[in-house]
Write an enzyme that holds these catalytic residues in place. Structure first.
Site, PDB file in Angstrom:
ATOM      1  N   GLN A 189      53.789  30.956   5.308  1.00 49.13           N
ATOM      2  CA  GLN A 189      52.402  31.861   4.856  1.00 49.13           C
ATOM      3  C   GLN A 189      52.773  33.911   4.839  1.00 49.13           C
ATOM      4  OE1 GLN A 189      49.902  31.454   2.421  1.00 49.13           O
ATOM      5  NE2 GLN A 189      50.018  29.613   1.974  1.00 49.13           N
ATOM      6  N   HIS A 211      58.785  28.981  -1.779  1.00 52.47           N
ATOM      7  CA  HIS A 211      57.588  28.675  -2.601  1.00 52.47           C
ATOM      8  C   HIS A 211      56.673  29.547  -2.576  1.00 52.47           C
ATOM      9  CE1 HIS A 211      55.099  25.831  -2.139  1.00 52.47           C
ATOM     10  NE2 HIS A 211      55.363  25.464  -1.294  1.00 52.47           N
ATOM     11  N   THR A 249      73.930  17.111   0.800  1.00 52.66           N
ATOM     12  CA  THR A 249      74.386  18.405   0.075  1.00 52.66           C
ATOM     13  C   THR A 249      73.818  19.709  -0.290  1.00 52.66           C
ATOM     14  OG1 THR A 249      75.878  16.772  -1.479  1.00 52.66           O
ATOM     15  CG2 THR A 249      75.767  19.208  -2.019  1.00 52.66           C
ATOM     16  N   CYS A 334      48.285  21.551   0.079  1.00 55.16           N
ATOM     17  CA  CYS A 334      49.117  20.461   0.496  1.00 55.16           C
ATOM     18  C   CYS A 334      48.136  19.209   0.886  1.00 55.16           C
ATOM     19  CB  CYS A 334      50.290  21.478   1.719  1.00 55.16           C
ATOM     20  SG  CYS A 334      50.547  23.112   0.780  1.00 55.16           S
TER      21      CYS A 334
END
Lengths: 397, 126
Positions: A189, A211, A249, A334
């Protein structure tokens, strides 16, 4: 059952602490990586497609490292802050378990940290759960008093995801360094909102996510101090990427997006903070004018864009439903699917009722004055309406 | 994740009927149940005359289902006799408003408020 939407006009987005839209400059660069003519190769491949992708990834590594005052080799790509938190906490504690099984965190951490520590408890570690003050702040002295000779790790977040309250991680980092205890910080945050310098702040491990900083979802970073080596056991195994600490990957387009998002975030941080501080004050003033509204958390030690307030004499679920023209949060997005009172606000001493009637407004890069003014008008209307329906014997302070 | 609401609940939540209360006076009865601390509270007040309920007002502290239930009930109680009021049960509201299973306890609080209203009527000197 039919979900209802009060208006066909788009909701006002005031939930930047949950996630941010991707900055168009970032999205453009990411798309370039996905096209057949772009850097779509596997970055572990030796051919030109692979080496091109690898070079873009290394540039992104430098961009993120520069934003937090780190060396690029200390940056490990992960899927986001939850994975970074788990890797840091479980990885360090398990690696050093034979030297001591005591670890320290606080009651108001993100679920990704809380639940990683609960997992350590199941594995026989002893966890000290620090209780912040009613302002949400964990005092550095509390950390000093909690440390023992066998303490291996302290984990505290830089900025609380629900209240926006800032912890003095530099002071806590100094204490941990002095006592030789690894210090992990969840900075999901704070990136792009506060200056971060892992060296100056004596931070050994730092979790980041893209994000919440105008980058894509699904990509994050764990900063790991390399000199002297910290000692960390991986939590997943495979192809040995990221020096064996995080196999899998590498997603070039997401990494490139995170790199540019962090570069832009750092470059534009001061201007963003100045603008958002003014908008937040405008919002706070408008909300306080409604009456029976209190700020949750410290009044000044908070990041620019986050405002968490509780509304007296208004039931939480009705308030949230009444405010569905606004994209806001109660508690943490969340912790999905839960209508329990926020454990963070409960830890700050709020009653169940007030914790449930608390709303987090979080502003961001694309928030306008008009958004804020409309939000104030909507909140004022709904709070007034619900209070008018409430039994008159219930007091409004 | 917020629960979903039936169109009837949304309609009553957005446009509650008969919100408020009657001041104490001749022919006014009042029934209360629940508490703010519990998260659900209903206050019903009614104007009665000639053995019938003439008008009802409700106040509610609670989730959208509760506010809708108070509003919905305030329309249904008008015209009821003492006997009919005494016989009212929560299932009528449940059927009309489609309360989720986990919220049915809140309808029992509403039923308690109706019972308190009925008892207040009994105490009222005719």
């Amino acid at each position: 059952m039919t979900p209802s939407h009060k208006s066909s006009s788009p909701a006002i987005y005031l939930d930047y602490a949950a996630t941010t839209p991707v900055d168009p400059r970032v999205a453009e660069l990411m798309i370039e990586c996905l096209r057949p003519e772009g850097a779509h190769g596997n970055p572990s491949s030796g051919h030109t497609f692979g080496t091109r992708a690898r070079s873009m990834i290394e540039k992104a590594r430098q961009q993120v490292a520069a934003a937090i005052g780190a060396r690029p080799e200390c940056i490990i790509w992960t899927s986001g802050a939850t994975e970074s938190d788990n890797l840091a906490i479980l990885g360090v504690a398990r690696f050093h378990a034979d030297r001591g099984r005591h670890v320290v965190t606080s009651r108001t951490e993100h679920k990704a940290v809380v639940d990683a520590f609960k997992q350590l408890e199941k594995e026989g570690f002893e966890v000290t759960w620090l209780k912040p003050g009613t302002d949400g702040i964990v005092r550095p002295e509390q950390v000093r008093e909690a440390l023992r000779p066998e303490t291996q790790l302290v984990s505290l977040m830089h900025v609380n995801n629900e209240t926006g309250v800032i912890q003095d991680v530099a002071a806590i980092g100094a204490i941990c360094r002095e006592r030789g205890v690894a210090f992990h910080v969840d900075a999901a945050q704070s990136a792009g909102k506060l200056p971060i310098n892992v060296e100056a702040m004596n931070i050994d491990l730092l979790s980041l996510t893209a994000h919440k900083a105008y980058g894509p979802k699904g990509i994050g970073v764990l900063y790991i101090r390399r000199r002297p080596p910290l000692g960390l056991r991986p939590i997943s195994y495979g192809g040995g990427q990221e020096t064996g600490l995080r196999s899998g990957t590498l997603p070039t387009h997401q990494i490139v997006g995170m790199g540019l998002a962090f570069e832009i975030g750092e470059r534009e941080r001061e201007a963003d903070v100045t603008r958002l501080s003014a908008l937040r004050e405008r919002l706070l003033k408008g909300l306080l004018a409604i009456g029976g509204v209190e700020l949750n958390g410290h009044p000044t030690e908070r990041v620019a864009g986050v405002l968490n307030v509780c509304f007296h004499n208004v039931e939480g679920e009705s308030l949230r439903f009444g405010l569905r023209e606004l994209a806001v949060s109660s508690g943490s997005a969340c912790a999905s699917g839960s209508d329990e009172a926020s454990y963070v606000l409960r830890a700050l001493g709020r009653s169940d009722q007030l914790a449930q009637s608390s709303i987090r407004f979080s502003l961001g890069r694309f928030t306008t004055e008009d958004d804020v003014d409309r939000a104030i008008a909507i909140v004022s209307r709904e709070v007034g309406r619900l209070r008018a329906l409430a039994p008159t014997s219930t007091p409004t302070p | 994740m917020e629960p979903e609401y039936s169109s009837t609940v949304v309609e009553h939540f957005e446009h509650p009927r008969n919100g408020g209360h009657f001041e104490a006076g001749e022919g006014v009865i009042r029934g209360t149940a629940g508490s703010v601390a519990q998260g659900t509270m209903f206050v019903l007040s009614a104007q009665v005359a000639e053995e019938r309920i003439e008008a009802v007002r409700f106040e509610a502290y609670g989730c959208p289902h509760c506010i809708a239930a108070g509003s919905w009930l305030s329309e249904r109680l008008v015209g009821l006799s003492r006997e009919q009021l005494r016989a009212w049960r929560w299932r009528d509201a449940d059927q009309a408003l489609q309360f989720p299973l986990e919220k049915r306890g809140r309808l029992l609080i509403l039923e308690d408020a109706v019972r308190a209203l009925s008892e207040a009527w009994t105490r009222l000197i005719p």
